[in-house]
Design a protein around this motif. Structure first.
Motif, PDB file in Angstrom:
ATOM      1  N   UNK A 138      -6.491  -3.319 -92.187  1.00  0.00           N
ATOM      2  CA  UNK A 138      -7.336  -4.001 -91.211  1.00  0.00           C
ATOM      3  C   UNK A 138      -8.765  -4.114 -91.716  1.00  0.00           C
ATOM      4  N   UNK A 139      -9.248  -3.057 -92.375  1.00  0.00           N
ATOM      5  CA  UNK A 139     -10.607  -3.091 -92.919  1.00  0.00           C
ATOM      6  C   UNK A 139     -10.741  -4.130 -94.028  1.00  0.00           C
ATOM      7  N   UNK A 145      -3.737  -9.372 -85.184  1.00  0.00           N
ATOM      8  CA  UNK A 145      -2.407  -8.829 -85.433  1.00  0.00           C
ATOM      9  C   UNK A 145      -2.484  -7.467 -86.116  1.00  0.00           C
ATOM     10  N   UNK A 146      -3.339  -7.351 -87.113  1.00  0.00           N
ATOM     11  CA  UNK A 146      -3.475  -6.076 -87.815  1.00  0.00           C
ATOM     12  C   UNK A 146      -4.082  -5.003 -86.917  1.00  0.00           C
ATOM     13  N   UNK A 147      -4.983  -5.402 -86.043  1.00  0.00           N
ATOM     14  CA  UNK A 147      -5.571  -4.438 -85.103  1.00  0.00           C
ATOM     15  C   UNK A 147      -4.510  -3.932 -84.126  1.00  0.00           C
ATOM     16  N   UNK A 148      -3.652  -4.836 -83.658  1.00  0.00           N
ATOM     17  CA  UNK A 148      -2.581  -4.423 -82.744  1.00  0.00           C
ATOM     18  C   UNK A 148      -1.630  -3.455 -83.439  1.00  0.00           C
ATOM     19  N   UNK A 149      -1.236  -3.766 -84.673  1.00  0.00           N
ATOM     20  CA  UNK A 149      -0.341  -2.878 -85.413  1.00  0.00           C
ATOM     21  C   UNK A 149      -0.968  -1.500 -85.608  1.00  0.00           C
ATOM     22  N   UNK A 150      -2.259  -1.469 -85.916  1.00  0.00           N
ATOM     23  CA  UNK A 150      -2.941  -0.184 -86.074  1.00  0.00           C
ATOM     24  C   UNK A 150      -2.939   0.596 -84.765  1.00  0.00           C
ATOM     25  N   UNK A 151      -3.192  -0.106 -83.665  1.00  0.00           N
ATOM     26  CA  UNK A 151      -3.174   0.552 -82.360  1.00  0.00           C
ATOM     27  C   UNK A 151      -1.807   1.072 -81.990  1.00  0.00           C
ATOM     28  N   UNK A 152      -0.765   0.318 -82.331  1.00  0.00           N
ATOM     29  CA  UNK A 152       0.601   0.760 -82.042  1.00  0.00           C
ATOM     30  C   UNK A 152       0.916   2.042 -82.817  1.00  0.00           C
TER      31      UNK A 152
END
Length: 312
Positions: A138-139, A145-152
């Protein structure tokens, strides 16, 4: 091919005599919860902060060969964490560093023991490594989409056990230190927070509807650790885990590897070391009655970086 061989080595070593140790009391509790999933009680007695770890056990039908089924579920989750850690190190330091990191993970007596038990700690630690890898991606390129995956991934780690919650600070450090614009960084943090909140909304709503208290047992674990006596006791227990497993080889390799990492890659290595140190420091400072298994949430990251230092 070498990665497949490493995963096979992990699997063969961990799988041998998997059900030979007597069943621990906490393991029996997790198996009972897994059976209750089949009785349509998915959140049965989750006040200790272990909310969904028994769901994985339930997938393998624990009513048959419960000890083997329960312990092999931990292996699957741990393997996922190992794969994510290797992907992270390949991205940052290259293939050789990642390969040596994987070997140090596989050879660690500490992880060998706890990855072969029906405890949620190793699982939460593995999912936390997955969250760190996704945060680094994400960085590199900030997208919703990448932020959601990181949150999941972060939410799942915390749902497996509350001791993974300090990784939220580690994820925030990674995102805030990225080269994205300030607006993109704050947007990513908001998306991650909303995702984690959404994952917790269902079990919290379930407890409120039943009139149960909200994780009183888990929250009772956080108390008094910041006092000198608590910190000293926790440090003593951590040192016992690093030195009390019949061999100092893996501990020496870990220390040497971390030193080499800081010497050879002071910027990136130092940054990642700070990131993975946050959860361990949090456990040491805030944890009350920290047990040996609690450290397995935070130590895999150190093993990965130590192995990467040797590889470099």
């Amino acid at each position: 091919m070498k990665w497949l061989l490493l995963f096979l080595l992990f699997w063969v070593i961990r799988l041998q005599a998997l059900d030979s140790l007597p069943l621990h009391n906490d393991e029996g509790l997790h198996l009972t919860r897994a059976v209750e999933v089949w009785n349509l009680h998915p959140f049965w007695e989750i006040r200790d902060g272990k909310i969904i770890n028994h769901w994985v056990i339930a997938l393998f039908y624990p009513q048959s060969s419960p000890v083997f089924v329960g312990r092999i579920s931990t292996l699957f989750i741990s393997l996922l964490g190992l794969a994510a850690g290797l992907a992270l190190l390949r991205r940052v330091f290259g293939s050789t560093a990642a390969l040596l990191a994987g070997l140090l993970w596989v050879a660690s007596p500490y992880l060998f023991f706890y990855e072969r038990m029906i405890f949620s700690d190793a699982e939460a630690g593995a999912l936390a490594i997955l969250a760190v890898w996704l945060a680094v991606r994400l960085a590199d390129r900030s997208t919703i989409q990448r932020a959601i995956l990181t949150g999941v991934a972060l939410g799942l780690a915390a749902l497996f056990k509350f001791t993974a919650i300090p990784f939220a600070a580690a994820i925030a450090i990674i995102v805030l230190a990225s080269r994205a614009s300030l607006g993109q960084r704050f947007r990513a943090l908001i998306v991650i927070s909303v995702t984690v909140t959404a994952l917790f909304a269902i079990p919290i709503g379930y407890l409120l509807l039943r009139g149960d208290d909200l994780f009183s047992i888990a929250l009772g674990w956080v108390s008094g650790g910041g006092m000198s006596t608590g910190l000293a006791e926790n440090l003593t227990r951590l040192w016992a885990q690093l030195t009390g497993l019949s061999t100092l080889v893996w501990t020496v390799a870990l220390g040497v590897g971390l030193a080499l990492l800081l010497m050879l890659r002071p910027r990136r290595g130092g940054f990642l070391l700070i990131v993975i140190a946050v959860p361990l420091v949090s456990i040491l400072l805030l944890g009350r009655d920290v047990q040996p298994r609690h450290f397995v949430v935070a130590l895999p990251g150190f093993l990965l970086l130590g192995g990467a230092g040797i590889g470099l």
